[in-house]
Write an enzyme that holds these catalytic residues in place. Structure first.
Site, PDB file in Angstrom:
ATOM      1  N   GLU A  85       8.430   1.667  11.986  1.00  0.00           N
ATOM      2  CA  GLU A  85       9.334   2.726  12.112  1.00  0.00           C
ATOM      3  C   GLU A  85       8.615   3.947  12.086  1.00  0.00           C
ATOM      4  O   GLU A  85       7.835   4.349  10.995  1.00  0.00           O
ATOM      5  CB  GLU A  85      10.424   2.512  11.059  1.00  0.00           C
ATOM      6  CG  GLU A  85      11.824   3.533  11.240  1.00  0.00           C
ATOM      7  CD  GLU A  85      11.526   4.720  10.522  1.00  0.00           C
ATOM      8  OE1 GLU A  85      11.092   5.778  11.248  1.00  0.00           O
ATOM      9  OE2 GLU A  85      11.666   4.874   9.268  1.00  0.00           O
ATOM     10  N   LYS A 113       0.856  -1.191  -0.048  1.00  0.00           N
ATOM     11  CA  LYS A 113       0.019   0.023   0.192  1.00  0.00           C
ATOM     12  C   LYS A 113       0.875   1.121   0.078  1.00  0.00           C
ATOM     13  O   LYS A 113       1.492   1.627   1.008  1.00  0.00           O
ATOM     14  CB  LYS A 113      -0.982  -0.005   1.277  1.00  0.00           C
ATOM     15  CG  LYS A 113      -1.480   1.401   1.507  1.00  0.00           C
ATOM     16  CD  LYS A 113      -2.478   1.979   0.697  1.00  0.00           C
ATOM     17  CE  LYS A 113      -3.097   3.046   0.980  1.00  0.00           C
ATOM     18  NZ  LYS A 113      -2.228   4.500   1.031  1.00  0.00           N
ATOM     19  N   GLU A 162       7.802  16.002  15.797  1.00  0.00           N
ATOM     20  CA  GLU A 162       8.432  16.024  14.458  1.00  0.00           C
ATOM     21  C   GLU A 162       7.776  16.895  13.457  1.00  0.00           C
ATOM     22  O   GLU A 162       6.305  16.956  13.246  1.00  0.00           O
ATOM     23  CB  GLU A 162       8.395  14.470  13.992  1.00  0.00           C
ATOM     24  CG  GLU A 162       9.095  14.203  12.695  1.00  0.00           C
ATOM     25  CD  GLU A 162       9.072  12.762  12.173  1.00  0.00           C
ATOM     26  OE1 GLU A 162      10.050  12.423  11.781  1.00  0.00           O
ATOM     27  OE2 GLU A 162       7.979  12.096  12.413  1.00  0.00           O
ATOM     28  N   CYS A 180      13.312  10.692   7.607  1.00  0.00           N
ATOM     29  CA  CYS A 180      12.804  10.118   8.929  1.00  0.00           C
ATOM     30  C   CYS A 180      14.025  10.324   9.973  1.00  0.00           C
ATOM     31  O   CYS A 180      13.885  10.552  11.136  1.00  0.00           O
ATOM     32  CB  CYS A 180      12.501   8.929   9.036  1.00  0.00           C
ATOM     33  SG  CYS A 180      13.527   7.607   8.166  1.00  0.00           S
ATOM     34  N   THR A 186      -0.691   6.737  13.141  1.00  0.00           N
ATOM     35  CA  THR A 186      -1.136   5.280  12.308  1.00  0.00           C
ATOM     36  C   THR A 186      -0.450   4.276  13.028  1.00  0.00           C
ATOM     37  O   THR A 186      -1.066   3.134  12.924  1.00  0.00           O
ATOM     38  CB  THR A 186      -0.479   5.612  11.012  1.00  0.00           C
ATOM     39  OG1 THR A 186      -1.300   6.837  10.494  1.00  0.00           O
ATOM     40  CG2 THR A 186      -0.959   4.456   9.929  1.00  0.00           C
ATOM     41  N   GLY A 187       0.797   4.102  13.468  1.00  0.00           N
ATOM     42  CA  GLY A 187       1.326   3.007  13.925  1.00  0.00           C
ATOM     43  C   GLY A 187       0.538   2.600  15.253  1.00  0.00           C
ATOM     44  O   GLY A 187       0.244   1.148  15.229  1.00  0.00           O
ATOM     45  N   GLY A 215       5.913   5.383   9.093  1.00  0.00           N
ATOM     46  CA  GLY A 215       5.269   6.367   8.936  1.00  0.00           C
ATOM     47  C   GLY A 215       4.882   6.952  10.435  1.00  0.00           C
ATOM     48  O   GLY A 215       5.795   6.978  11.213  1.00  0.00           O
ATOM     49  N   SER A 216       3.750   7.643  10.772  1.00  0.00           N
ATOM     50  CA  SER A 216       3.420   8.361  11.845  1.00  0.00           C
ATOM     51  C   SER A 216       3.268   7.449  13.021  1.00  0.00           C
ATOM     52  O   SER A 216       2.521   6.356  12.807  1.00  0.00           O
ATOM     53  CB  SER A 216       2.306   9.297  11.598  1.00  0.00           C
ATOM     54  OG  SER A 216       1.217   8.507  11.579  1.00  0.00           O
TER      55      SER A 216
END
Length: 494
Positions: free
Chosen positions: A265, A189, A398, A300, A246-247, A242-243
């Protein structure tokens, strides 16, 4: 050396609408819906891609499940998988400039970085894991006489890979290389704002001989197709960059479904610590600037917090500001550009909001104006904010943009305290001529990667991963195989 004539030709070339890749074929969304692909270079519509549905997500997961279970890929000898992956890597290299320009038009990374960090890096990663897979063995346990203990390494199953927009090919290959080499099948995705190059390399994988269904791609909104992949009982392993928000949702999805393993990550707020005894302050200035401002800070591991020993703080910041003014910001397809476009209007506005908040707190802001407004694209000057307090949001959260938070410190103990003063722990940098201090700082800073007298350098032989809220596993190196291989014990009475 870039072929500038071809680059200019590709700059304006029409872009074929993207498609899902399901069972080895291009497919539109099941309901025909599309999303516009907006180029950050000028704000125009570049092409379209399918707006994936729940049915599309279920179709790709089912395809990957069938392909794994019938052994069309997992059942091949490692050397046979290696042959296909090596051909895939060659095809990516042969199409490197086309892929790089397509990616730049999609996500805004400057071409000088994108060419090396995207297609060439992806090809090298796939080749690395292809070459490694037939050199990974099981184990014979030291059991008592009369028994035999064998430890087999087997592919973990169907992998759901959710990839971000900043370096889609590089980070995508960090997932695809070891997963496919290990014998897994993959549902990929891409991010809504950077899907085009990943769809294209999936097509090249089929051309290289990857069996249908082994690598499936579904485009669209994370809240729809990403949600369905995360909850699918056909998916055994979920990998994500990603963020943090979302994780967390992906971990919840695992708990609510089949307890699939989830490897995350989640970015960072990485400290770059400059001591007064740094061996070369001018080199530290140049590398520190690149460490935050290349790709407009959309990295990142970006060194987004600069911590400078007070005795050299003013000198270092003055040199840094002078160097940053010489960096060319603008057209990402100009090889002379040092910082290209911000990925989206939403990201640009978030960056500017951080700067305005810091200004409101009385912090000194150097740079930061939106530039090239007449292009219609999304551009922002590299921005240095000094006098940042550890409690400021700019010091803790971040930004993912070209915004550098600068703070002064006195002595090693305070440097460690400031460096560890966030919820993140992905990367860090240390500049010092004192070898003892370097080793002490490496041990005391909580980060997955610590650079000494450099920033951002590494290769595939070493892992990349974080601690604290930067994640829970590693990409790159042979350690990445751990995510995609299961251990099975065979206990045999002789």
């Amino acid at each position: 050396m870039l072929d500038t004539d071809r680059l200019e030709l590709l700059r304006h070339a029409p872009v074929t609408p993207a498609a899902h890749i399901i069972d080895g074929a291009r497919r539109d969304a099941s309901d025909g819906g599309t999303l516009d692909v907006i180029s950050p270079l000028d704000g125009t519509t570049l092409t379209t891609m399918p707006k994936g549905t729940v049915e599309d997500a279920r179709a790709v997961c089912a395809s990957a499940r069938r392909a794994f279970d019938d052994g069309r890929w997992s059942g091949l000898a490692p050397a046979a998988r290696k042959s296909v992956l090596l051909k895939w890597a060659r095809l990516i290299e042969e199409n490197a400039l086309d892929l790089a320009v397509l990616g730049v038009r999609d996500n805004g990374t400057e071409i000088g970085m994108a060419y090396k960090a995207e297609p060439l890096s992806a090809a090298a990663t796939i080749r690395y894991y292809a070459e490694a897979v037939d050199k990974i063995f099981g184990e014979i346990a030291p059991t008592a006489p009369g028994t035999l203990g064998l430890v087999h390494r087997e592919p973990a199953g169907v992998v759901g890979a959710i990839v971000p927009w900043n370096f889609p090919l590089m980070i995508g290959a960090w997932k695809l290389g070891p997963a496919l080499a290990a014998g897994c099948t993959v549902v990929l995705k891409p991010a809504e704002t950077a899907s085009l190059t990943l769809v294209r390399i999936a097509e090249l994988a089929l051309e290289a001989g990857l069996p249908a269904g082994v690598l499936n791609v579904v485009t669209g909104e994370g809240a729809v197709v990403g949600h369905e992949i995360a909850h699918s009982h056909d998916v055994d392993v979920l990998v994500f960059t990603g963020s943090g928000a979302t994780g967390r949702r992906l971990l919840e999805a695992s708990a609510a479904s089949n307890l699939k393993r989830v490897h995350l990550e989640l970015g960072g707020k990485s400290p770059n610590v400059v001591f007064a005894d740094a061996p070369d302050l001018d080199e530290a200035v140049k590398v520190s600037a690149n460490g935050i401002f290349r790709n407009s800070g959309q990295v990142c591991v970006a060194g987004s917090r600069l911590l400078v020993e007070r005795s050299v703080h003013d000198t270092f910041v003055a040199r840094l500001a002078e160097h940053v003014r010489s960096m060319k910001v603008g057209d990402p397809l100009d090889p002379a550009t040092a910082a290209g476009a911000v990925n989206s209007l939403r990201q640009l506005q978030q960056n500017l909001d951080f700067v305005e908040e810091a200004r409101g707190l009385g912090r000194q802001v150097v740079g930061g104006a939106r530039v090239l407004e007449d292009t219609g694209g999304y551009y922002m000057e590299p921005t240095i904010v000094t006098g940042v307090d550890p409690a400021d949001r700019l010091a803790r959260e971040e930004v993912f943009g070209p915004v550098l938070a600068v703070s002064a410190f006195d002595g090693e103990a305070e440097a460690v305290e400031l460096a560890n003063g966030t919820d993140y722990g992905l990367s860090a940098g240390i500049w010092t001529a004192d070898l003892g201090r370097a080793h002490r700082m490496i041990r005391r800073i909580r980060a997955g990667v610590v650079h000494v007298n450099t920033y951002g350098g590494s290769d595939l032989t070493v892992p990349l991963g974080g601690v604290k809220q930067s994640g829970n596993s590693h990409d790159k190196s042979l350690h990445a195989f751990d995510k995609y291989l299961d251990l099975k014990t065979a206990w045999i009475k002789l």
